[in-house]
Design a protein around this motif. Sequence first.
Motif, PDB file in Angstrom:
ATOM      1  N   ALA A 214      18.085  43.657 -16.621  1.00 12.79           N
ATOM      2  CA  ALA A 214      16.750  44.027 -16.148  1.00 12.79           C
ATOM      3  C   ALA A 214      16.057  42.822 -15.529  1.00 12.79           C
ATOM      4  CB  ALA A 214      15.927  44.586 -17.307  1.00 12.79           C
ATOM      5  N   SER A 215      16.158  41.684 -16.184  1.00 14.76           N
ATOM      6  CA  SER A 215      15.571  40.460 -15.658  1.00 14.76           C
ATOM      7  C   SER A 215      16.177  40.098 -14.307  1.00 14.76           C
ATOM      8  CB  SER A 215      15.783  39.329 -16.670  1.00 14.76           C
ATOM      9  OG  SER A 215      15.281  38.112 -16.200  1.00 14.76           O
ATOM     10  N   LEU A 216      17.491  40.218 -14.192  1.00 12.36           N
ATOM     11  CA  LEU A 216      18.170  39.916 -12.930  1.00 12.36           C
ATOM     12  C   LEU A 216      17.678  40.824 -11.809  1.00 12.36           C
ATOM     13  CD1 LEU A 216      20.404  38.421 -11.328  1.00 12.36           C
ATOM     14  CD2 LEU A 216      21.997  40.189 -12.114  1.00 12.36           C
ATOM     15  N   VAL A 217      17.556  42.110 -12.089  1.00 12.78           N
ATOM     16  CA  VAL A 217      17.110  43.056 -11.060  1.00 12.78           C
ATOM     17  C   VAL A 217      15.711  42.714 -10.575  1.00 12.78           C
ATOM     18  CG1 VAL A 217      16.378  45.444 -10.696  1.00 12.78           C
ATOM     19  CG2 VAL A 217      18.624  44.967 -11.675  1.00 12.78           C
ATOM     20  N   TRP A 218      14.778  42.456 -11.517  1.00 14.49           N
ATOM     21  CA  TRP A 218      13.405  42.140 -11.107  1.00 14.49           C
ATOM     22  C   TRP A 218      13.356  40.844 -10.298  1.00 14.49           C
ATOM     23  CZ3 TRP A 218      10.866  46.231 -11.080  1.00 14.49           C
ATOM     24  CH2 TRP A 218      10.865  47.133 -12.134  1.00 14.49           C
ATOM     25  N   LEU A 219      14.160  39.851 -10.689  1.00 14.09           N
ATOM     26  CA  LEU A 219      14.118  38.573  -9.978  1.00 14.09           C
ATOM     27  C   LEU A 219      14.808  38.652  -8.617  1.00 14.09           C
ATOM     28  CD1 LEU A 219      14.651  36.162 -12.985  1.00 14.09           C
ATOM     29  CD2 LEU A 219      12.556  36.514 -11.650  1.00 14.09           C
ATOM     30  N   LEU A 220      15.835  39.481  -8.504  1.00 16.32           N
ATOM     31  CA  LEU A 220      16.443  39.689  -7.189  1.00 16.32           C
ATOM     32  C   LEU A 220      15.490  40.450  -6.262  1.00 16.32           C
ATOM     33  CD1 LEU A 220      20.125  40.581  -8.161  1.00 16.32           C
ATOM     34  CD2 LEU A 220      19.352  38.532  -6.949  1.00 16.32           C
ATOM     35  N   LEU A 221      14.774  41.441  -6.820  1.00 21.05           N
ATOM     36  CA  LEU A 221      13.754  42.137  -6.027  1.00 21.05           C
ATOM     37  C   LEU A 221      12.681  41.156  -5.557  1.00 21.05           C
ATOM     38  CD1 LEU A 221      12.990  45.569  -7.748  1.00 21.05           C
ATOM     39  CD2 LEU A 221      13.657  45.189  -5.361  1.00 21.05           C
ATOM     40  N   PHE A 222      12.232  40.319  -6.473  1.00 17.34           N
ATOM     41  CA  PHE A 222      11.253  39.289  -6.109  1.00 17.34           C
ATOM     42  C   PHE A 222      11.802  38.411  -4.987  1.00 17.34           C
ATOM     43  CE2 PHE A 222      10.492  34.708  -6.931  1.00 17.34           C
ATOM     44  CZ  PHE A 222       9.221  34.619  -6.397  1.00 17.34           C
TER      45      PHE A 222
END
Length: 489
Positions: free
Chosen positions: A150-158
């Motif tokens: 989940a953290s990876l997805v949000w940071l890649l979106l960012f």
Amino acid sequence: MKHISPNKLILILCLLAFVVTAAVAYFAFERLPHLEDEVAYLFQARTMALGRLTVPSPEIEQAFWTPFVLDYQGQRFGKYPPGWPGVLAAGVLAGAPWLVNPLLAALSLYLVYRLGASLYDERVGLLAAALGLTSPLFLVLSGSYLSHLASLVWLLLFSLWFLWTAQGRSSWFALGAGLALGIAFLTRSLTAVTYAAPFIAYSLLQVIWRRQPHWPRYLLVAAAGAAVAALLPAYQWAVTGDPWLNPYVLWWPYDRIGFGPGIGAMAGGHSITYAWINLKQDLSRAATDLLGWPALSWIPLVLGLALRPRRARDWSLLAPFACLVVAYLFYWIGSPARLWGPRYYFEGFGGLWLLGAVGLLKVWDWARDEKRRWLRPALASVLVLAVAVGLAANLPYRMGEARGFYGITRSQLDPIEEAGLHNALVIVYAERWLEYGAMLGEASPLLDDDVVYARGQGAAVDAQIMALFPGREVFYLQDGVLSTEPPVP
């Protein structure tokens, strides 16, 4: 033969990622939590699925003890921030929380592809996503209940939306970048701040020097991120009554960032020596876990930085990972191999997969010349061999390690299922929570399941437990044996 478009190829790759990681979750992890963190995350997700942040503490707290779940001021709640449990709660409501991380795994590879295509071209994006799928750490974490996907997805979106902001696209992407970073902060706070550090530095330079006509959008990124991040003290106030009280320290008072006495569980506290030990351990494991190439995953990264054309953006891919490495020197717990490897660095892997793809494609393009074209079949063969060796060397061991990790397996539930219990209270006598971990992972926070589990505390306390659940048939479980008679002391 008609070529398959990159858009179709990435969708195929994402579907493959979902199938593979769902298989890891189903067969290796048996859809069960194994680490203390996972048990607490599921508790919080089940609580949120009820529309609540806390539940009343049970009258006999120790009989329903759950790792990393706190009883504080009459309320029970997990120690973790709300970002990941909130996402996982959607899976709880759908009846399949074990599928949330496999879905996020597929989405993360798609975002790696889009980021690579935006920074370079579709070849880089596709190859980077494919490299990510071969990472043993990616596969293990995607099958677990941990928060890193989940953290990876949000940071890649960012990262993607920040890049589009820098390219002058719609201000909606600036808003989205800030929101994504804020949610990442609610998921893994130190990781989010550290990952964003290079982006923050870039933004400050643009705002101060005003090099771009759209520099005010960086202020929008910051404002949106801060607005969402402010929900963390609001959450802490809701569960503890104090917006600045981190639930981590309610469980372990020494669970803080920094060095010195009182920080960390080691004698004398966290120190440079312990930080150095953690660093060596985590980086050595990352040399394999990044791509699966035993101790050699760093080679494509060196190629990406050393070969021409040399570009500033190549180095920028390394920056979030490097910042994570530095930041986690200040945290007393490393991420040893027995706990899945260098997962505190994991959110930086996306940039490294992209850098690895850049390095491999630089070599491929170098061999485009007529005099060197004969090398291309050899280069392709070496890459296929490296991937095959990596999978063969890592997957059997890692999947075998995952199954039954900490001794938690679905076989713990066999006595209950074989007896066909309903409306029952099962009092478990065990030395450690691990001996009934499978039961904790599926328990309702309100203790209103068809079968309720409690930990045996002796005849007197057991009688009090039974009084809390009148009308239920009582059973005792010890060493896998179910009985209607209490165990002999």
